[in-house]
Design a protein around this motif. Structure first.
Motif, PDB file in Angstrom:
ATOM      1  N   ARG A 134      14.360  -7.173   8.625  1.00 18.80           N
ATOM      2  CA  ARG A 134      14.338  -5.809   7.954  1.00 18.80           C
ATOM      3  C   ARG A 134      15.334  -5.792   7.519  1.00 18.80           C
ATOM      4  O   ARG A 134      16.927  -5.847   8.400  1.00 18.80           O
ATOM      5  CB  ARG A 134      13.490  -4.917   8.771  1.00 18.80           C
ATOM      6  CG  ARG A 134      12.208  -4.460   9.104  1.00 18.80           C
ATOM      7  CD  ARG A 134      11.727  -3.681   8.231  1.00 18.80           C
ATOM      8  NE  ARG A 134      10.771  -4.440   8.347  1.00 18.80           N
ATOM      9  CZ  ARG A 134       9.102  -2.806   9.065  1.00 18.80           C
ATOM     10  NH1 ARG A 134       9.705  -2.375   9.340  1.00 18.80           N
ATOM     11  NH2 ARG A 134       7.675  -3.832   9.026  1.00 18.80           N
ATOM     12  N   THR A 188       5.431   3.614   9.455  1.00 19.08           N
ATOM     13  CA  THR A 188       6.716   4.106  10.463  1.00 19.08           C
ATOM     14  C   THR A 188       6.986   5.929   9.944  1.00 19.08           C
ATOM     15  O   THR A 188       8.448   6.311  11.256  1.00 19.08           O
ATOM     16  CB  THR A 188       7.928   3.400   9.311  1.00 19.08           C
ATOM     17  OG1 THR A 188       7.607   4.092   8.175  1.00 19.08           O
ATOM     18  CG2 THR A 188       7.435   2.209   9.329  1.00 19.08           C
ATOM     19  N   MET A 192       9.428  -7.065  -4.681  1.00 16.42           N
ATOM     20  CA  MET A 192       8.339  -5.487  -4.870  1.00 16.42           C
ATOM     21  C   MET A 192       8.120  -5.809  -6.798  1.00 16.42           C
ATOM     22  O   MET A 192       7.325  -4.786  -7.188  1.00 16.42           O
ATOM     23  CB  MET A 192       9.800  -4.812  -4.729  1.00 16.42           C
ATOM     24  CG  MET A 192       9.646  -3.459  -4.421  1.00 16.42           C
ATOM     25  SD  MET A 192       7.457  -2.675  -4.252  1.00 16.42           S
ATOM     26  CE  MET A 192       7.568  -2.644  -2.830  1.00 16.42           C
ATOM     27  N   GLU A 224      11.358   0.140   4.617  1.00 16.21           N
ATOM     28  CA  GLU A 224      10.320  -0.287   5.243  1.00 16.21           C
ATOM     29  C   GLU A 224       9.992  -1.527   4.904  1.00 16.21           C
ATOM     30  O   GLU A 224       9.064  -1.674   5.905  1.00 16.21           O
ATOM     31  CB  GLU A 224       9.731   1.018   5.027  1.00 16.21           C
ATOM     32  CG  GLU A 224       9.089   1.963   5.382  1.00 16.21           C
ATOM     33  CD  GLU A 224      10.577   2.691   4.456  1.00 16.21           C
ATOM     34  OE1 GLU A 224      10.467   3.068   3.563  1.00 16.21           O
ATOM     35  OE2 GLU A 224      10.078   4.525   5.175  1.00 16.21           O
ATOM     36  N   LEU A 225      10.300  -2.781   3.983  1.00 19.94           N
ATOM     37  CA  LEU A 225      10.077  -3.723   4.111  1.00 19.94           C
ATOM     38  C   LEU A 225      10.187  -4.176   4.727  1.00 19.94           C
ATOM     39  O   LEU A 225      12.499  -4.336   4.305  1.00 19.94           O
ATOM     40  CB  LEU A 225       9.587  -3.448   2.053  1.00 19.94           C
ATOM     41  CG  LEU A 225       8.753  -2.831   1.546  1.00 19.94           C
ATOM     42  CD1 LEU A 225       9.266  -3.099  -0.013  1.00 19.94           C
ATOM     43  CD2 LEU A 225       7.307  -2.724   2.050  1.00 19.94           C
ATOM     44  N   ARG A 282       2.960   1.465   5.092  1.00 25.04           N
ATOM     45  CA  ARG A 282       3.782   1.559   5.387  1.00 25.04           C
ATOM     46  C   ARG A 282       4.611   2.608   6.136  1.00 25.04           C
ATOM     47  O   ARG A 282       5.030   3.268   6.898  1.00 25.04           O
ATOM     48  CB  ARG A 282       5.447   0.839   4.920  1.00 25.04           C
ATOM     49  CG  ARG A 282       5.146  -0.910   4.659  1.00 25.04           C
ATOM     50  CD  ARG A 282       5.151  -1.370   6.245  1.00 25.04           C
ATOM     51  NE  ARG A 282       4.286  -2.984   6.374  1.00 25.04           N
ATOM     52  CZ  ARG A 282       4.886  -3.701   5.637  1.00 25.04           C
ATOM     53  NH1 ARG A 282       6.062  -3.690   5.060  1.00 25.04           N
ATOM     54  NH2 ARG A 282       3.911  -4.951   6.039  1.00 25.04           N
ATOM     55  N   TYR A 283       4.646   3.546   4.891  1.00 19.76           N
ATOM     56  CA  TYR A 283       5.202   4.875   5.187  1.00 19.76           C
ATOM     57  C   TYR A 283       4.544   5.099   6.302  1.00 19.76           C
ATOM     58  O   TYR A 283       4.509   6.205   7.399  1.00 19.76           O
ATOM     59  CB  TYR A 283       5.058   5.651   4.217  1.00 19.76           C
ATOM     60  CG  TYR A 283       6.311   5.749   2.971  1.00 19.76           C
ATOM     61  CD1 TYR A 283       6.735   4.486   2.960  1.00 19.76           C
ATOM     62  CD2 TYR A 283       6.129   6.502   1.457  1.00 19.76           C
ATOM     63  CE1 TYR A 283       8.265   5.025   1.902  1.00 19.76           C
ATOM     64  CE2 TYR A 283       6.987   6.386   0.740  1.00 19.76           C
ATOM     65  CZ  TYR A 283       8.112   5.133   0.738  1.00 19.76           C
ATOM     66  OH  TYR A 283       8.956   5.125  -0.208  1.00 19.76           O
ATOM     67  N   LEU A 320       3.170   0.753   0.058  1.00 21.30           N
ATOM     68  CA  LEU A 320       4.362   1.691   0.842  1.00 21.30           C
ATOM     69  C   LEU A 320       3.901   2.543   1.070  1.00 21.30           C
ATOM     70  O   LEU A 320       3.799   3.308   1.994  1.00 21.30           O
ATOM     71  CB  LEU A 320       5.312   1.594  -0.406  1.00 21.30           C
ATOM     72  CG  LEU A 320       6.430   0.985  -1.216  1.00 21.30           C
ATOM     73  CD1 LEU A 320       6.430   1.611  -2.372  1.00 21.30           C
ATOM     74  CD2 LEU A 320       6.902   1.088  -0.125  1.00 21.30           C
TER      75      LEU A 320
END
Lengths: 471, 252
Positions: free
Chosen positions: B149, A13, B111, B102-103, A9-10, A6
């Motif tokens: 996504r 993005t 997850m 985001e995933l 990704r953060y 995460l």
């Protein structure tokens, strides 16, 4: 594992996070450049000061100096502690004087200078003198003797002047008087040489932004007159010297004030026999022996009214001032990174608000409060690390290419960013210290993490149900 | 059904504060869920359905009362154990899918696995876990959408991905909070069919909150919440009065 994913990704993005990265980057780059330039100036200054003063200096209290330096040197060398620690010694005589020369239009110029009598060979071994002697275009061996050609030329010129004097029409005399006896040919006195500070002999003129030209008022072979006082009776004495070189240490204070002449001749001119005012000492290992040697010397010359100092003690206030300046500048510049830290705080708070629902989801899926906190702390760490990394690269590049950058800025703005008339260095000196770069990086990353603690805590303690309902 | 219930709520009370006002959502709710049961909970909005689910899966704590999982009280466990229960024992499906934007679909499904594993053990088992997650997605009909996504998926597809995510850690109980609430009736039916199928084939215990009566027909048992209490709970869905409750509810 999810924390790493995460964070990454953060980072990829959120374009808002770029603002944090850029602010950290600029802070780090500025700190590195400023520190490197400050260190560069300070290192160069220390180098020059050290070189010119040698390691340890024994000086007399007054302008009269002290006698028999040879005996003193022998005493020092005979000392079992001092002897093996000393590499070289040289006596010099420093005295204030008036220097006079003529403008090309014949107008006289007089200015105060410091005349230093040295033995060029002995002083050369000590360092801090030989390497700074130039003619107009290149380095030369320091010497106060005129070259043979110059000597012949000088003699010819003097004879010509003498002949002009003698060709004056003779006064009419009563016939029958025997012609007066011819004056014996006076020996032509050849001038002694002098090495004058480059800034006494020339001045710097702006030609174009970032470019200066040296304009010489005193050329090699031209004469100056030095007036000083004799040793005992303080009566003015003067003599003519001919320029044999320039002293160019890039320390404007020295280059604008110092004139070097032969020690023997200065002693003769001031009727001081073999007296000197300073005894310069070069040590084999300065860092190891400086303190010990100066203590031993003080003891050795107790009661002789001599001062013993290391070069650092002599220049103490100046060196301390530089250190203090650097410290204060660092504190101020770290405030820049602290400002970047507040940017991180604000932007992170926004991101936590934006991600409220995701935080609820993660908690519903079994993520712990600590885990959620680590996502945002890790995010801060990552932002700090990326910002600091880019900032280090930018800072190092700028430091290495600082002179090109300065030239470019000068061309664009049309002004001198780095005024060579003031600093008198041709290049901006830099000293890029790896330890400093590491320290700045650690500080910047630390600040980034510190300022992300608050938003991370807020994220960690968000109530999962409320977070899930957040619209 | 005399055996011990898998999950039971006893006398649950919960009050929320909305600014100065106190809203009492649950007022002594009792409910038992048996292993292998597909239970639907109906009720008007504000009757406490979602709150009940949140309390059952330990996402929130009751003001009074207790939750038992196979006879063991779980609502007062330490935070770390409750986190673990949510991760491994309960699967949760939301009305608004709640995928992480985001995933991609596969990462979203993985997850709960990532939360369960440390970075190192994840790294070692990565290949196998990915394969299993992909199989799960295939099973819910999303085999062709692994790398998409959430914003590239339709509502139905997102809900399927959410189901796959809820199933990835093989939970004992699946809690679904209006899983069809945001979908058209056709898609909603498909989602319920998937749940029905999971229940029949694998004996997965499901508690589904809905206010769509038609959908509740597909379940074994229907429970109605009124003002924070169970108004009518019928253990046998095929008994007459249960049908009467449903009919009454659908008329209302």
């Amino acid at each position: 594992m999810y924390k790493l994913l995460l964070c990454w990704r953060y980072l990829k993005t959120r374009y808002l996070a770029m603002a944090c990265i850029i602010s950290v980057m600029l802070g780090v780059a500025t700190l590195i450049v400023v520190n490197s330039v400050m260190s560069g100036f300070s290192t160069k200054l220390r180098e020059r000061l050290h070189a010119l003063l040698s390691d340890v200096v024994i000086e007399s209290q007054g302008m009269e100096g002290f006698s028999d330096p040879k005996e003193k040197m022998a005493r020092i060398m005979a000392d079992p502690y001092l002897g093996p620690r000393i590499e070289a010694m040289s006596g010099t005589m420093e005295v204030f004087a008036m220097l006079q020369y003529r403008w090309p239009n014949g107008e006289p110029v007089t200015r105060p200078v410091k005349v230093i009598g040295v033995d060029p060979k002995q002083r050369g071994v000590m360092g801090g003198f030989r390497e700074y002697v130039w003619n107009r275009y290149e380095r030369i061996e320091p010497s106060f003797e005129l070259s043979t050609e110059r000597r012949e030329e000088f003699e010819k010129h003097e004879r010509f002047l003498l002949a002009l004097e003698q060709e004056q029409p003779e006064e009419p005399r009563p016939p029958g008087d025997p012609p007066p006896p011819k004056a014996p040919p006076s020996p032509i006195k050849i001038s002694e040489g002098a090495i004058v500070g480059n800034l006494i002999a020339s001045f710097r003129k702006d030609v174009a932004p970032g470019k200066v030209e040296e304009v010489y008022l005193l050329n090699p072979g031209e004469s100056i007159i030095l007036t000083t006082v004799s040793g005992q009776r303080m009566t003015p004495v003067n003599d003519r010297f001919e320029i044999t070189g320039y002293f160019k240490s890039e320390m404007s204070e020295y280059d604008a004030n110092h004139v070097f002449v032969s020690l023997d001749y200065l002693q003769k001119l001031r009727t001081m026999d073999d007296r000197v005012t300073h005894l310069l000492i070069k040590l084999r290992d300065y860092n190891r022996d400086a303190e010990g040697v100066s203590i031993a010397l003080t003891k050795l010359f107790e009661g002789e009214h001599l001062m013993v100092n290391t070069w650092e003690k002599k220049q103490g206030p100046l060196l301390q001032a530089i250190d203090i300046e650097k410290g204060i500048l660092n504190v101020l510049l770290f405030l820049i990174i602290a400002v970047a830290g507040f940017g991180i705080l604000a932007i992170f708070s926004m991101i936590v608000t934006e991600k409220t629902r995701d935080i609820g989801i993660l908690k519903a899926l079994g993520a712990s409060n600590g885990g959620v906190m680590k996502i945002f702390l890790g995010y801060g760490l990552l932002l700090g690390a990326v910002g600091a990394g880019l900032g280090s690269a930018l800072g190092c590049w700028l430091t290495i290419h600082i002179n090109e950058v300065e030239g470019f800025l000068s061309r664009i703005t049309g002004t001198n960013v780095f005024d060579r008339k003031i600093y008198y260095f041709d290049q901006i000196p830099t000293d890029l210290q790896p330890f400093m770069v590491v320290l700045v990086n650690v500080g910047a990353i630390g600040i980034a993490v510190l300022f992300s603690v608050l938003p991370a805590l807020r994220a960690a303690f968000l109530h999962p149900v409320r977070a899930l309902r957040y619209e | 059904m005399n055996q011990q219930p898998l999950l039971s709520a006893v006398n649950l009370h919960k009050t929320y504060r909305r600014s100065a006002e106190k809203v009492q959502v649950l007022r002594g709710l009792d409910l038992e869920v048996h292993e292998g049961e597909f239970l639907s909970v109906i009720g008007s909005s504000g009757s406490g359905k979602s709150t009940m689910l949140h309390l059952m899966c330990t996402l929130d704590k009751p003001d009074d009362g207790a939750i038992y999982l196979e006879g063991r009280r779980i609502d007062n466990l330490p935070a770390a154990e409750r986190d673990q229960l949510r991760n491994r024992t309960f699967g949760f499906i939301f009305q608004f899918y709640h995928l992480l934007p985001e995933l991609n679909a596969l990462e979203n499904v993985l997850m709960p696995q990532m939360i369960m594993h440390s970075a190192w053990s994840w790294w070692k088992a990565k290949g196998k876990l990915r394969k299993e997650a992909a199989q799960l997605l295939e099973r819910v009909g999303l085999g062709h959408r692994l790398k998409h996504r959430p914003k590239e998926l339709s509502g139905g597809e997102m809900q399927r991905a959410a189901i796959a995510r809820a199933l990835v850690n093989r939970p004992r109980v699946l809690l679904a909070d209006e899983p069809t609430g945001n979908l058209d009736s056709q898609t909603g039916k498909q989602i319920v069919e998937i749940l029905r199928d999971l229940n029949r084939r694998e004996g997965l215990t499901i508690v589904m909150v809905t206010h769509n009566l038609e959908i509740s027909h597909a379940t074994d048992r229907v429970v109605k919440l009124v003002e924070g209490r169970v108004e009518a709970a019928v253990s046998d869905p095929f008994a007459d009065n249960s049908q009467a409750v449903i009919r009454a509810a659908s008329v209302a």
